[in-house]
Design a protein around this motif. Structure first.
Motif, PDB file in Angstrom:
ATOM      1  N   TYR A  46     -51.640  56.599  11.868  1.00  0.00           N
ATOM      2  CA  TYR A  46     -52.337  57.575  11.109  1.00  0.00           C
ATOM      3  C   TYR A  46     -51.035  57.859   9.562  1.00  0.00           C
ATOM      4  CZ  TYR A  46     -48.576  58.798  14.569  1.00  0.00           C
ATOM      5  OH  TYR A  46     -47.133  59.051  14.411  1.00  0.00           O
ATOM      6  N   THR A  47     -52.082  59.522   9.408  1.00  0.00           N
ATOM      7  CA  THR A  47     -51.296  59.550   8.357  1.00  0.00           C
ATOM      8  C   THR A  47     -51.508  61.203   8.138  1.00  0.00           C
ATOM      9  OG1 THR A  47     -52.759  59.918   6.554  1.00  0.00           O
ATOM     10  CG2 THR A  47     -51.307  58.213   6.447  1.00  0.00           C
ATOM     11  N   ALA A  48     -50.144  62.321   7.903  1.00  0.00           N
ATOM     12  CA  ALA A  48     -50.702  63.642   7.722  1.00  0.00           C
ATOM     13  C   ALA A  48     -51.690  64.437   7.048  1.00  0.00           C
ATOM     14  CB  ALA A  48     -49.057  63.979   7.675  1.00  0.00           C
ATOM     15  N   ASP A  49     -51.942  63.423   6.321  1.00  0.00           N
ATOM     16  CA  ASP A  49     -53.102  63.984   5.702  1.00  0.00           C
ATOM     17  C   ASP A  49     -54.250  63.627   6.335  1.00  0.00           C
ATOM     18  OD1 ASP A  49     -51.557  64.245   3.493  1.00  0.00           O
ATOM     19  OD2 ASP A  49     -51.812  63.416   1.863  1.00  0.00           O
ATOM     20  N   GLY A  50     -54.524  62.576   6.734  1.00  0.00           N
ATOM     21  CA  GLY A  50     -55.717  62.085   7.935  1.00  0.00           C
ATOM     22  C   GLY A  50     -55.823  63.225   8.797  1.00  0.00           C
ATOM     23  N   ILE A  51     -55.275  64.059   9.424  1.00  0.00           N
ATOM     24  CA  ILE A  51     -54.593  64.534  10.147  1.00  0.00           C
ATOM     25  C   ILE A  51     -54.871  65.633   9.820  1.00  0.00           C
ATOM     26  CG2 ILE A  51     -53.528  65.339  12.452  1.00  0.00           C
ATOM     27  CD1 ILE A  51     -51.507  62.975  12.342  1.00  0.00           C
ATOM     28  N   THR A  52     -55.215  66.001   8.717  1.00  0.00           N
ATOM     29  CA  THR A  52     -55.174  67.830   8.724  1.00  0.00           C
ATOM     30  C   THR A  52     -57.192  67.641   8.670  1.00  0.00           C
ATOM     31  OG1 THR A  52     -52.618  68.032   7.249  1.00  0.00           O
ATOM     32  CG2 THR A  52     -54.557  69.077   6.073  1.00  0.00           C
ATOM     33  N   LYS A  53     -56.849  66.566   7.316  1.00  0.00           N
ATOM     34  CA  LYS A  53     -58.355  66.143   7.113  1.00  0.00           C
ATOM     35  C   LYS A  53     -59.662  66.513   8.128  1.00  0.00           C
ATOM     36  CE  LYS A  53     -61.818  63.108   4.331  1.00  0.00           C
ATOM     37  NZ  LYS A  53     -61.471  62.621   4.076  1.00  0.00           N
ATOM     38  N   TYR A  54     -59.025  66.149   9.328  1.00  0.00           N
ATOM     39  CA  TYR A  54     -59.746  66.130  10.954  1.00  0.00           C
ATOM     40  C   TYR A  54     -59.936  67.345  11.234  1.00  0.00           C
ATOM     41  CZ  TYR A  54     -61.828  64.973  14.977  1.00  0.00           C
ATOM     42  OH  TYR A  54     -62.574  64.944  16.154  1.00  0.00           O
ATOM     43  N   GLY A  55     -58.612  68.406  11.030  1.00  0.00           N
ATOM     44  CA  GLY A  55     -58.973  69.340  11.491  1.00  0.00           C
ATOM     45  C   GLY A  55     -60.027  69.882  10.268  1.00  0.00           C
ATOM     46  N   GLU A  56     -59.616  70.078   9.153  1.00  0.00           N
ATOM     47  CA  GLU A  56     -60.654  70.562   8.221  1.00  0.00           C
ATOM     48  C   GLU A  56     -62.322  70.518   9.346  1.00  0.00           C
ATOM     49  OE1 GLU A  56     -59.267  69.526   4.213  1.00  0.00           O
ATOM     50  OE2 GLU A  56     -57.910  70.748   4.132  1.00  0.00           O
ATOM     51  N   THR A  57     -62.783  69.367   8.952  1.00  0.00           N
ATOM     52  CA  THR A  57     -63.795  68.966   9.221  1.00  0.00           C
ATOM     53  C   THR A  57     -63.877  69.768  11.042  1.00  0.00           C
ATOM     54  OG1 THR A  57     -63.594  66.551   8.382  1.00  0.00           O
ATOM     55  CG2 THR A  57     -65.551  66.820   9.876  1.00  0.00           C
ATOM     56  N   LEU A  58     -63.751  70.299  12.187  1.00  0.00           N
ATOM     57  CA  LEU A  58     -63.654  70.273  12.842  1.00  0.00           C
ATOM     58  C   LEU A  58     -63.986  71.682  12.303  1.00  0.00           C
ATOM     59  CD1 LEU A  58     -61.620  69.213  15.210  1.00  0.00           C
ATOM     60  CD2 LEU A  58     -63.654  68.259  15.039  1.00  0.00           C
ATOM     61  N   ARG A  59     -62.908  72.709  11.521  1.00  0.00           N
ATOM     62  CA  ARG A  59     -63.751  73.466  11.300  1.00  0.00           C
ATOM     63  C   ARG A  59     -65.017  74.109  10.612  1.00  0.00           C
ATOM     64  NH1 ARG A  59     -58.086  73.985  10.366  1.00  0.00           N
ATOM     65  NH2 ARG A  59     -57.903  73.141   8.863  1.00  0.00           N
ATOM     66  N   SER A  60     -64.945  73.546   9.788  1.00  0.00           N
ATOM     67  CA  SER A  60     -66.234  73.137   9.076  1.00  0.00           C
ATOM     68  C   SER A  60     -67.998  73.084   9.818  1.00  0.00           C
ATOM     69  CB  SER A  60     -66.061  71.745   7.833  1.00  0.00           C
ATOM     70  OG  SER A  60     -66.480  71.255   8.474  1.00  0.00           O
ATOM     71  N   LEU A  61     -67.616  73.070  10.700  1.00  0.00           N
ATOM     72  CA  LEU A  61     -68.591  72.950  11.907  1.00  0.00           C
ATOM     73  C   LEU A  61     -68.343  74.223  13.287  1.00  0.00           C
ATOM     74  CD1 LEU A  61     -68.009  68.900  13.169  1.00  0.00           C
ATOM     75  CD2 LEU A  61     -70.159  70.337  11.583  1.00  0.00           C
ATOM     76  N   GLY A  62     -67.342  74.915  12.554  1.00  0.00           N
ATOM     77  CA  GLY A  62     -67.496  76.065  13.408  1.00  0.00           C
ATOM     78  C   GLY A  62     -66.616  75.898  14.865  1.00  0.00           C
ATOM     79  N   TYR A  63     -65.361  74.800  15.184  1.00  0.00           N
ATOM     80  CA  TYR A  63     -64.790  75.050  15.937  1.00  0.00           C
ATOM     81  C   TYR A  63     -63.866  75.884  15.558  1.00  0.00           C
ATOM     82  CZ  TYR A  63     -66.488  70.661  18.054  1.00  0.00           C
ATOM     83  OH  TYR A  63     -67.900  69.796  18.537  1.00  0.00           O
ATOM     84  N   GLU A  64     -62.142  76.724  16.807  1.00  0.00           N
ATOM     85  CA  GLU A  64     -61.731  76.845  15.826  1.00  0.00           C
ATOM     86  C   GLU A  64     -60.210  76.626  17.175  1.00  0.00           C
ATOM     87  OE1 GLU A  64     -63.359  80.762  17.966  1.00  0.00           O
ATOM     88  OE2 GLU A  64     -64.998  81.252  16.191  1.00  0.00           O
TER      89      GLU A  64
END
Length: 579
Positions: free
Chosen positions: A522-540
């Motif tokens: 895993y990479t830090a950039d990849g983890i950040t990208k996953y969090g951004e994806t969740l927020r785009s789907l309405g997750y908080e």
């Protein structure tokens, strides 16, 4: 024809009851008749019957209600089939099926007979009216014919109040204990009731039979009957009228003791009253008291009650409240335990207006139970979230629902489909566990630009509600930020961590709806990208849970789905959990 209650008018109203085969006009069979007493329309409650033309084209009028409303007694002799009306001049005697009527001025022969119809006595007594000095006029009308009776209202005979012992002796044989049971035949409640017709028409409170599938009636003499058809019920007015059936196959025709209904205008504050019933199962107990208020309406309500000081307890519900003449003035229904002698009865006026001969309203007891168990369908169905291939659908929870069924179709299809429940069979059960929107449904496999229809139903005690209104929506094209998102096949709501972050999949495991996925590289950039994806789907971000779990925790505010991810127990391992 307008119907309702009227005030006591005296002997002249009795004369209206005795009005009969009019010779100054010819009526039409099946046509209604309006009767006027000194210019005032006489309104007869439907439960007492209606005037009608007999086969001799003579008007037959229901006897008991009109005569007793004037203060006259009607003494019925079932053996001789005679009704005797005492007056100050002498007795008027009517015999069913006989054209000869005895009046104080001698016998009168008519060209028709007194008769029984629908277990009521009807009389044609124009001769009796005229022999007492009343004028009877008939005129034809376009909708209803008119009978006008004019004359001086005479003094009514004075009825002698009964003692408590006499009321008990008269009324107790017509009062019974009701034991109700469910589908399992196990009794779960009891109450009281009484007969109002010799054919076995009985009365009780609706709440006595609520949820019952079977009911047994036990008379004070030990006779046992079954509750047959429910002829009428009203949950809000707390009334149930039913037909009793004999358990003895040798009984071919019912002929039970019954009680007469008092006229509402005869009920006054301060009147002595008696309650008979089965408090705590103690059959046919009698108590006495006063009418505390003949028209008690509680604040914010519309139902009128007779407030009485006659003590009642659990088991009295459905029994009669009687006046000093043994007539029913109300149905005992409730009491206020915190007060002193605060007891209430549904007034007889509510019962007297019931037309229990309308067969369109007849139902079996189990049909009433199933009907009342049925709850409302869900409302306010809506799409609350959307992703590349599907939508999250939500509706307002229905009070009392055990679970829901979800049906769907693409516009133009003939059939609404459902996902089968592998445990119970039939449609999959959608449960509501509390919280905001936690009963949302994910409807996936949809194509952008296509239109879909949804129907949702509520289920209570295994009985499904009517369909909700069809909810129609068109699948939108998701935004570029959400397009192309890959989801796990098993945890279909959760974006694939490896596909989005570039991490290497190792293995996965699941248990009772809880899913876990393990990764490496895993990479830090990849983890950040996953969090951004969740927020785009309405997750908080759920900060409280994040501190407790020592992981990144995201929760969807509508679906309440949780996704959390962080370092695993083994060095170089990264893990994602979702539920």
């Amino acid at each position: 024809m307008k119907r309702g209650w009227f005030k006591r008018l005296g002997a002249l109203v009795m004369m209206a009851a005795l009005a009969a085969a009019l010779t100054n006009g010819a009526g039409a069979a099946g046509k209604s008749v309006d009767i006027y007493i000194n210019g005032a329309l006489l309104n007869i409650p439907p439960s007492f019957g209606e005037p009608f033309y007999d086969s001799n084209n003579r008007i037959q009028i229901p006897m008991r209600y009109i005569i007793e409303s004037c203060g006259y007694d009607v003494v019925w002799n079932s053996a001789q089939q005679t009704a005797t009306i005492p007056t100050k001049e002498g007795d008027v005697v009517i015999t069913l099926g006989n054209s000869a009527i005895t009046t104080p001025k001698g016998n009168v022969t008519m060209d028709t007979n007194a008769m029984a119809k629908d277990n009521r006595t009807y009389i044609p007594l124009r001769f009796a009216l005229e022999s007492l000095g009343f004028k009877v006029e008939w005129s034809a009308g376009a909708i209803a014919d008119k009978v006008s009776i004019t004359g001086e209202i005479g003094a009514s005979s004075k009825r002698v109040p009964m003692t408590a012992a006499e009321v008990s002796k008269l009324a107790s044989p017509a009062v019974f204990y009701i034991e109700v049971s469910g589908l399992d035949q196990v009794p779960f409640a009891g109450g009281s009731g009484f007969f109002i017709d010799p054919s076995g028409v009985g009365v009780t409170n609706y709440h006595v039979i609520e949820d019952a599938y079977n009911a047994k009636i036990t008379m004070v003499d030990g006779s046992v009957y079954e509750m047959g058809m429910i002829l009428y019920y009203n949950k809000e007015r707390d009334i149930a009228v039913f037909d009793a059936l004999p358990t003895d196959s040798g009984i071919k025709k019912m002929n039970v003791p019954y009680l007469n209904l008092a006229t509402p205008s005869s009920i006054h504050n301060g009147d002595t009253v008696y309650a008979i019933g089965s408090p705590l199962g103690l059959q046919n107990s009698i108590t006495d008291g006063l009418v505390s208020n003949s028209n008690r309406v509680f604040e914010g309500g519309s139902q009128s009650y007779i407030q009485t000081s006659a003590p009642i307890s659990h088991g009295n519900s459905g029994g009669p409240l009687l006046n000093q003449f043994g007539e029913v003035i109300g149905i005992n229904t409730a009491s206020i335990a915190d007060g002193q002698n605060l007891n209430f009865a549904v007034p007889v006026s509510d019962l007297a207006q019931v037309d229990y001969n309308d067969k369109t309203n007849w139902m079996f007891l189990f049909e009433v139970a199933d009907l009342e168990k049925t709850i409302s369908p869900p409302t306010n169905i809506r799409v609350v979230s959307e992703d590349a291939s599907g939508v999250y659908v939500q509706w307002d929870p229905v009070e009392g629902a055990d679970y829901y069924y979800f049906y769907y179709q693409e516009n133009g299809e003939d059939t609404f489909w459902y996902d089968e429940d592998e445990t119970y069979g039939g449609p999959m059960r959608m449960y509501y566990y509390g919280g905001t929107g936690s009963h949302s449904v994910s409807y996936t496999g949809l194509l952008a630009g296509h239109t879909y229809n949804i129907v949702v139903t509520s289920v209570k005690d295994g009985v499904e509600s009517a369909d909700s209104q069809v909810f129609t929506f068109t699948k939108k094209q998701t935004s570029s930020g959400n397009s192309g998102i890959v989801y796990y096949k098993d945890a279909w709501w959760c974006p694939d961590f490896g596909a989005i972050s570039g991490s290497t999949y190792v293995f996965s495991a699941s248990n009772d709806g809880f899913y876990g996925y393990w990764y490496k590289n895993y990479t830090a950039d990849g983890i950040t990208k996953y969090g951004e994806t969740l927020r785009s789907l309405g997750y908080e971000v759920d900060y409280d849970m994040m501190l407790a779990m020592d992981m990144a925790v995201y929760r969807h505010p509508i679906t309440m789905r949780v996704i959390m991810f962080g370092f695993g127990d083994t060095a170089g391992e990264y893990v994602l959990y979702t539920q």
